[in-house]
Design a protein around this motif. Structure first.
Motif, short mmCIF file in Angstrom:
data_model
loop_
_atom_site.label_atom_id
_atom_site.label_comp_id
_atom_site.label_asym_id
_atom_site.label_seq_id
_atom_site.Cartn_x
_atom_site.Cartn_y
_atom_site.Cartn_z
N UNK A 147 0.85 -1.20 0.00
CA UNK A 147 0.00 0.00 0.00
C UNK A 147 0.88 1.24 0.00
N UNK A 148 0.32 2.32 -0.52
CA UNK A 148 1.08 3.57 -0.56
C UNK A 148 0.99 4.21 0.83
N UNK A 149 2.14 4.34 1.46
CA UNK A 149 2.16 5.01 2.78
C UNK A 149 2.47 6.47 2.53
N UNK A 150 1.52 7.31 2.87
CA UNK A 150 1.66 8.72 2.53
C UNK A 150 2.20 9.54 3.70
N UNK A 151 1.79 9.21 4.90
CA UNK A 151 2.29 10.02 6.01
C UNK A 151 2.95 9.15 7.07
N UNK A 152 3.98 9.69 7.66
CA UNK A 152 4.69 9.01 8.74
C UNK A 152 4.72 9.94 9.95
N UNK A 188 1.12 13.31 13.78
CA UNK A 188 0.08 13.99 13.01
C UNK A 188 -0.07 15.43 13.51
N UNK A 230 -4.79 11.24 -7.18
CA UNK A 230 -4.52 9.86 -6.77
C UNK A 230 -5.38 8.82 -7.47
N UNK A 290 -5.71 8.47 3.10
CA UNK A 290 -5.21 7.61 4.16
C UNK A 290 -6.23 7.67 5.31
N UNK A 294 -5.73 8.56 8.26
CA UNK A 294 -5.52 9.82 8.96
C UNK A 294 -6.16 10.99 8.20
N UNK A 316 -5.70 10.72 17.60
CA UNK A 316 -4.60 9.90 18.13
C UNK A 316 -5.10 8.89 19.16
N UNK A 358 0.15 3.00 13.17
CA UNK A 358 1.11 2.34 12.29
C UNK A 358 0.55 2.16 10.90
N UNK A 359 -0.77 2.13 10.76
CA UNK A 359 -1.39 2.00 9.44
C UNK A 359 -2.14 3.27 9.03
N UNK A 360 -2.15 4.25 9.90
CA UNK A 360 -2.96 5.45 9.64
C UNK A 360 -2.47 6.23 8.42
N UNK A 361 -1.21 6.06 8.07
CA UNK A 361 -0.65 6.78 6.92
C UNK A 361 -0.83 6.05 5.61
N UNK A 362 -1.39 4.83 5.65
CA UNK A 362 -1.61 4.06 4.41
C UNK A 362 -2.95 4.45 3.77
#
Lengths: 565, 259
Positions: free
Chosen positions: A293-298, A301, A330, B97, B99, B121, B131-135
């Motif tokens: 999957x495309x991970x857009x944010x790390x 937040x 997208x 995503x 988030x 949060x 851990x998956x919130x950015x996908x």
């Protein structure tokens, strides 16, 4: 190998192609009678065309022309396998591109007791048994009947076999490319991380620029005869490439090199089998590969305070616009919106570059008007038409959220305007560099485009709300009901014409001035005319925008109040 | 449980028909503030339509719907601002995503940035989406999508929750968290109207239960009241439900299938 499984899977695959292509006329397309009718029809029409060519050849008395025609026919026969291979790869690739977004139709039923060998073979055959087979039958019957008159029956029979081999070769190659594409896409996504979205967007745009650039330059410079000659000659030069071996077998047959002919024929078959084994192995290894999957944010937040808030947009309106921006950058099925203006620019530039170095002044004026007004306006119209329908089945969220009709219309309208103005600004810049218009002309042209964008955005948004189609159909959601699509086109054309109407005499004057000396303007215009016309255009645009805004608000209210449809 | 006199939801003589099918047949219903109210019924009994009418997504052909003192037909936006909704099969923006979707939801409900960040949060952590919130949501399982939708419905602290099969697809731990959360919210005065097929959940969670059948209200009350009504003093909700909806005699069906 269980052939019953293969045949069953071929049926499933063919049905899934139909699903992907849409539901219209499915009843007819699913009918066996229609399918066989197509094959018979292709055979009859092909034979008829072959007979017509053959008769023409037969009727020619001049020996020079007769020799020329015979040589041409021989070249054609020799180049047909390679041509059909190219066509086959393009066609099957297009098919795959269509299916790639429709996961459920391409996901293999991995829990059934079917081997990958059977699956791969079925997929290859299903790719062949459709349009490629119809076209092969058409060409085959055509060349066979023509060959009777030309006295080339053995060559024609061999060509038909080579044609079939090429179509299968194309299909096997596509099968391999299909697996590799998914794997490569996954690798790119993994490496690119959050940039994957932009890589995908820019990659798609670049692909289309190259595709259309290639297509139009090809369209403007290559004739069919030149193409046949270049393929026939080119394959001899590239004899070491296995993909031209079926064509080489024919070429050596014509040259009566029997050993070489047998070698190329055998090598072609071995090559097809080798590719099949490779496709099976690749499918076994990556057939169930899930692209990451495309991970857009790390990380942490942080809610962003947007720029639009300072321009008078509420958090809700800004959220909708931000969401729409993400959708258009997208979602595969929405990316074409960016390709629209690019094609609008490429086509006239290529035709402008054709043959001469300097642009004729009349064409230059046309190009200025075209590039300033059209791309941005067209993009605005298309965006306006689909922006509400593009919500798809997720529209329930807007229905159930505290969104007023006013906010919805404001957010959607502003989004369209921003995109339209951006594209128009870019196009104006390019046009100014290409055609070097006077400051007055550039100023008037730009503002005329702005008026069109502001008013047609509201017109098409109104139609887009009224005719929104939220069903997520295959292969892609239509987003607007066809009836409203047509209404939108007609209304946009009429209102657009009304807005630019005051400027037409001025545009005519410019064209007459730039044109040949014998052309004269039938009436004179005062020096203030362009500004008065621009002002009038602006007033007309404002009135149209105002009227359609009211309609858009009413329609949005109805849409949000009655979510049953 | 916080109860006030004016009901959170009031349906008066509500009727809704889709072409030749009656979805809701002159329904009268009051849901008290702060209670967890269960809507039960077989498929096609009108539960989802009722929930949609409460939110103003579906207009009744006749009758009135009042939510938190507001006439839904007159001011649907005001009602939606106070309500959190989880539909039966939610389609979410798959290109966003998790988030981004929750951020979008927070903005739509007018949450302040700090509050939005804190709640998102907290919920992501509690429902194990960290851990998956950015996908992108397209890569989420059905259960994960359901969690995102539940968070988006609860995070703005609505006064009324409308939940259509809210626990479907959730893993046991997340289901438990959602159930406990609903109880906590109810204790703070939040009303929840929940439609479900899982009778154990309805029995364990709901203060009152309404059983619907063919658009009509068959029975309404607490578990004890339903037992009395069905004259089945020691039975569970499943037996009562099957008896009241007339689908109790399933033995011959199973026997026929096994032949």
């Amino acid at each position: 190998m269980n052939w019953k499984n293969v045949l069953l899977l071929v049926g499933v695959e063919i049905k899934s192609y139909r699903m992907v292509r849409g539901s219209k006329f499915r009843r007819f397309r699913e009918s066996r009678l229609v399918t066989y009718g197509l094959f018979v029809g292709a055979c009859l029409i092909g034979a008829l065309i072959g007979w017509a060519f053959g008769s023409f050849y037969h009727g020619v008395s001049a020996s020079d022309l007769k020799n020329l025609l015979l040589q041409g026919a021989t070249y054609l026969f020799i180049s047909l396998p390679t041509l059909s291979l190219l066509y086959g790869i393009v066609f099957t690739q297009m098919n795959q591109i269509q299916r790639i977004g429709v996961k459920k139709s391409i996901e293999p039923l991995y829990w059934f007791p079917i081997s990958w060998k059977e699956r791969t073979l079925a997929s290859i055959l299903a790719n062949v048994l459709g349009v490629p087979l119809v076209i092969s039958i058409f060409i085959g019957s055509s060349i066979f009947v023509a060959s009777i008159f030309f006295g080339l029956i053995p060559l024609a029979v061999l060509t038909i076999f080579a044609l079939l081999a090429s179509v299968i070769l194309a299909s096997v190659t596509t099968e391999i490319l299909k697996v590799l594409q998914v794997r490569a896409y996954g690798a790119v996504t993994r490496v690119a991380g959050r940039r994957a979205v932009w890589v995908r967007l820019l990659g798609s745009i670049l692909f289309f620029i190259i595709f259309y650039g290639f297509y139009f330059s090809f369209y403007y410079s290559v004739t069919p005869i030149a193409l046949i000659e270049s393929v026939a000659g080119g394959q001899r030069m590239l004899w070491f490439l296995p993909y031209v071996w079926p064509g080489m077998a024919l070429s050596t047959f014509v040259s009566k090199l029997w050993v070489e002919m047998a070698a190329f024929s055998l090598a072609s078959l071995i090559f097809i089998y080798a590719l099949f084994v490779a496709a099976t192995n690749l499918n076994t290894r990556f057939g169930l590969y899930e692209a990451p999957s495309i991970r857009i944010s790390y990380g942490v937040y942080v809610p962003r305070a947007g720029v639009l808030g300072r321009l008078g947009f509420s958090a809700l309106e800004e959220a909708i616009m931000r969401k729409d921006f993400r959708a258009f950058t997208r979602r595969n099925e929405l990316m074409y919106i960016f390709i629209f203006p690019i094609i609008s620019i490429i086509v006239p530039i290529l035709s402008a570059m054709r043959g001469s170095t300097a642009l004729p002044s009349t064409f230059s004026s046309f190009l200025f008007v075209y590039l300033t007004l059209l791309p941005g306006t067209l993009m605005t119209i298309v965006l306006g038409t689909i922006i509400v329908g593009s919500e798809g089945e997720s529209i329930w969220y807007l229905y159930s959220s505290p969104i007023s009709a006013k906010s919805l219309v404001k957010a959607k309208y502003s989004f369209i305007i921003l995109f339209g103005l951006f594209v128009t600004s870019i196009c104006s810049l390019i046009t100014s560099l290409l055609t070097t218009p006077s400051i007055q002309v550039a100023f008037i042209g730009f503002f005329e485009a702005v008026f069109l964008i502001f008013s047609l955005a509201m017109v098409s948004l109104t139609c887009g709300i009224k005719g929104a189609d939220f069903r997520e159909l295959l292969p892609r959601p239509s987003m607007i009901r066809p009836k409203w699509g047509f209404i939108n086109m007609a209304v946009c054309f009429a209102t657009g014409l009304a807005i630019i109407a005051p400027m037409i005499p001025y545009a005519m004057k410019l064209i007459f001035q730039a044109g040949e000396s014998w052309l004269t303007m039938p009436m004179s215009l005062s020096e203030y005319y362009p500004y008065i016309a621009l002002l009038t255009s602006g007033v007309i645009a404002a009135v149209i925008t105002y009227i359609f805004r009211k309609t858009a608000l009413n329609s949005a209210e109805q849409l949000l109040a009655k979510a049953e449809g | 449980m916080v109860l006030t006199h004016s009901p959170a939801v009031q349906l008066t003589d509500v009727y809704k028909r889709y072409s030749d099918v009656t979805a809701v047949d002159y329904l009268d219903l009051d849901v008290k503030r702060g209670e967890i109210f269960g809507l039960l019924g077989p498929n096609g009994s009108g539960k989802s339509t009722t929930l949609k009418m409460i939110l103003g997504l579906v207009k009744p052909d006749s009758g009135y719907v009042n939510v938190l003192g507001i006439n839904v037909e007159e001011d649907p936006v005001a009602v939606k601002r106070k309500v959190g909704y989880v539909p039966e099969s939610p389609h979410v923006y798959e290109f966003l995503t998790g988030l981004e979707f929750l951020d979008f939801a927070g903005d739509v409900y007018g949450m302040k940035p700090d509050e939005k960040k804190k709640r998102i949060e907290e919920f992501l952590r509690a429902l194990e989406l960290e851990g998956r919130e950015g996908d992108t949501i397209s890569s989420y399982s059905e259960g994960m999508k359901q969690k995102v939708v539940i968070i988006s419905a609860i995070m703005h602290r609505p006064e009324l929750l409308l939940l259509d099969e809210p626990l479907s697809g959730l893993d046991p731990k997340s289901a438990r968290i959602v159930k406990d959360l609903l109880r906590q919210l109810a204790s703070q005065g939040v009303t929840a109207v929940m439609s479900t097929h899982i009778l154990e959940i309805a029995q364990a969670m709901c203060d009152r239960i309404a059983i619907m059948y063919e658009g009509r209200l068959l029975a309404l009350g607490t578990m004890e009241e339903l037992r009395q009504r069905a004259r089945m003093p020691d039975s569970g909700l499943e037996d009562i439900f099957l008896k009241l909806t007339g689908t109790g005699d399933i033995k011959p069906i199973v026997e026929a299938l096994m032949k």
